[in-house]
Design a protein around this motif. Structure first.
Motif, short mmCIF file in Angstrom:
data_model
loop_
_atom_site.label_atom_id
_atom_site.label_comp_id
_atom_site.label_asym_id
_atom_site.label_seq_id
_atom_site.Cartn_x
_atom_site.Cartn_y
_atom_site.Cartn_z
N ALA A 1 -5.95 0.14 3.02
CA ALA A 1 -4.33 -0.16 3.15
C ALA A 1 -4.23 -0.57 4.52
O ALA A 1 -5.26 -0.60 5.64
CB ALA A 1 -3.81 1.45 3.48
N SER B 1 -1.27 -0.75 -0.10
CA SER B 1 -2.70 -0.40 -0.35
C SER B 1 -3.13 -0.40 -1.79
O SER B 1 -2.05 -0.84 -2.58
CB SER B 1 -2.41 1.22 0.17
N TRP C 1 -9.86 4.17 3.36
CA TRP C 1 -9.57 5.46 2.87
C TRP C 1 -10.25 6.12 1.68
O TRP C 1 -10.70 5.29 1.09
CB TRP C 1 -7.86 5.75 2.61
N VAL D 1 -2.05 7.76 3.95
CA VAL D 1 -2.28 7.45 2.46
C VAL D 1 -2.29 8.30 1.60
O VAL D 1 -2.62 9.57 2.03
CB VAL D 1 -3.64 6.36 2.41
N ALA E 1 1.02 3.82 0.90
CA ALA E 1 0.74 4.11 2.32
C ALA E 1 1.95 4.14 2.91
O ALA E 1 3.06 3.76 2.57
CB ALA E 1 -0.27 2.98 2.72
#
Length: 507
Positions: free
Chosen positions: A366, A339, A410, A377, A427
């Motif tokens: 991620a 990530s 995210w 995450v 992550a």
């Protein structure tokens, strides 16, 4: 021709019927810092009906690839030739989940072969094949049931520059843009193998070998360890996977001929390439020419001398002298959990007086490998003492067997009043393991997936008209671009998996 396999319902179509219109090409010619193109460049993209009509980049003139139109925004990493590039972070932010094909990562080991849809052939054979055959692109695209779904392709060298700032690896400086997601259409490898007479239930001890078209240097400078298949001065790029994986309906290994509804770009494998969802990009052979079923792992040179996660103590000298390239327990196949933060971007400044009483929306991506979903995450502003959950935006629909092949995007609403000097992201996936906190250096600098960190400074900046501003610093910038906290002596990691970095290269 037909596959002789009637379970058509198992061939999943997850394209425009699920995700809407394809993310189409947005090819943009190269421009200099004054926004000027080469004389004669069709800067007005509307004049080009197709990407092939775009002007060639003058930076490629005099190279074997000068015939290929390329997007001028891509970050070039290895000079003029061979061509390797990644997506600029700013463009990743604009595009979101799906990537236009022209902004897809490119990893080339040599010159792009000039192939033709009308004349290119794929052969399916090998000592374990009862009905060997070859087929052209029209046969591949018309005579077998088609499948379509999105796949994230990432070079396992993504984030390698962070490794190179610890200690130089034998690879070039990928940043965080060596990853992209497109919708691929093609034929399941399983259908081709069944047509060749293979039994999908008789797979033990068998492998499927894939060989590309291009001729590349022999990096070992010898004939290799396989007396029955000695290496020459030039070698094809190839790999292999177990036949059981090739036959798996859940793993959806594909021979692809389209990307986002269009034929593949030459840099990205035209006219056909291998797609192994959940694997690293280095296993997805471009310009595919041969598929062989054999009783052992392939003896192909690049299957051994590329994509290895060797122990951190192993130097180039030891690897060659002690035969580490042939230790297959260190091969990299599946993508690692990873990530990063894409916003704020490197060098971004935000006035303190505008944000101190509000929130800042962090953004990033991620992914995991092997079809495993990312389950969470997390963000830390306390250097890992405590973590808070980010919001995962799930665009991909799992395949009929519950596997996912794509990254997730995210976001996280950060209270700027709590902002400290670092922002971390990590992550987790369904293995219930997070990314490691600290890096582990390896000779090839691959599978770098330690916790991603942004450093934050507060001070007066010209960007904020002399007022106090938050300034965000990523660890590195890709290629020869300068900047990043990891490039400074004070910011470097003091160890990377084996103690202080002070051993002798000749060990």
């Amino acid at each position: 021709m037909g596959s002789g396999n009637d379970d058509v319902k198992t061939r999943s179509i997850r394209g425009v019927n699920v995700y809407g219109a394809y993310k189409s090409n947005t090819m943009t010619p190269w421009k200099n810092s004054r926004n000027e193109g080469r004389e004669g460049d069709a800067v007005d993209k509307s004049k080009a009906k197709h990407w092939i009509d775009m002007p060639n980049d003058y930076r490629d003139k005099g190279t074997p690839d000068e015939w290929i139109p390329r997007d001028g925004r891509m970050v070039r990493l290895t000079g003029r030739h061979p061509f390797n590039c990644e997506t600029p972070v700013a463009e990743m932010l604009k595009e979101g989940f799906f990537t236009p094909p022209n902004l897809h990562i490119i990893r080339n080991h040599g010159a792009v072969p000039k192939l033709s849809w009308e004349t290119h052939k794929i052969s399916i054979g090998g000592p374990l094949v009862g009905n060997p055959f070859s087929l052209g692109m029209d046969q591949l695209s018309k005579d077998f049931p088609q499948t379509e779904f999105p796949v994230t392709i990432s070079c396992c060298g993504n984030r390698r520059k962070e490794m190179n700032m610890i200690k130089q690896t034998i690879g070039f400086n990928w940043g965080i843009g060596a990853v992209a997601t497109c919708i691929y259409r093609g034929v399941l490898l399983r259908d081709l193998l069944i047509h060749a007479g293979l039994d999908p239930l008789d797979t033990a001890g068998r492998y499927v070998e894939f060989i590309g078209t291009e001729d590349l240097p022999n990096k070992a400078n010898d004939v290799g360890p396989f007396s029955d298949e000695p290496w020459g001065e030039k070698c094809k790029y190839g790999t292999s996977i177990p036949l059981d994986k090739a036959m798996s309906l859940a793993d959806e290994v594909m021979i692809a001929f389209q990307c986002n509804g269009d034929r593949l770009h030459p840099d990205r494998g035209y006219p056909c390439r291998l797609i192994i969802p959940g694997y690293i990009g280095g296993r997805m052979i471009k310009w595919l020419a041969k598929i062989n079923v054999i009783p052992h792992e392939t003896h192909n040179h690049y299957h051994y001398w590329d994509n290895k996660y060797l122990p951190p103590q192993i130097t180039a000298e030891r690897a060659a002298r002690e035969g580490w390239w042939y230790k297959q327990e260190y091969i990299i196949n599946e993508l690692s959990l990873n990530s990063v933060i894409t916003y704020p971007n490197h060098g971004e400044t935000l006035p303190v007086h505008e944000y101190i009483d509000s929130t800042l929306t962090l953004r990033g991506y991620a992914h995991s490998g092997g079809g495993r979903p990312v389950t969470r995450v997390e963000i830390s502003t306390t250097k890992g003492e405590w973590w808070d959950l980010a919001e995962i935006h799930r665009t991909e629909k799992p395949n009929p067997y519950g596997k996912v092949w794509c990254w997730v995007q995210w976001t996280y609403e950060l209270d700027c009043a709590t902002l400290t000097d670092e922002i971390w992201v990590r992550a987790w996936d369904t293995s219930n393991s997070p990314q490691p906190e600290n890096p582990v250096w390896t000779l090839m600098g691959q599978s770098a997936n330690h916790v991603f960190r942004i450093k934050v400074q507060v001070g007066k900046t010209t960007e904020a008209n002399g007022k106090n501003a938050y300034k965000f610093e990523h660890p590195t910038q890709p290629g020869q671009q300068t900047g990043g906290w990891a490039t400074k002596t004070g910011g470097k990691f003091k160890s990377a998996g084996y103690g202080p970095i002070d051993f002798d290269e000749e060990q």
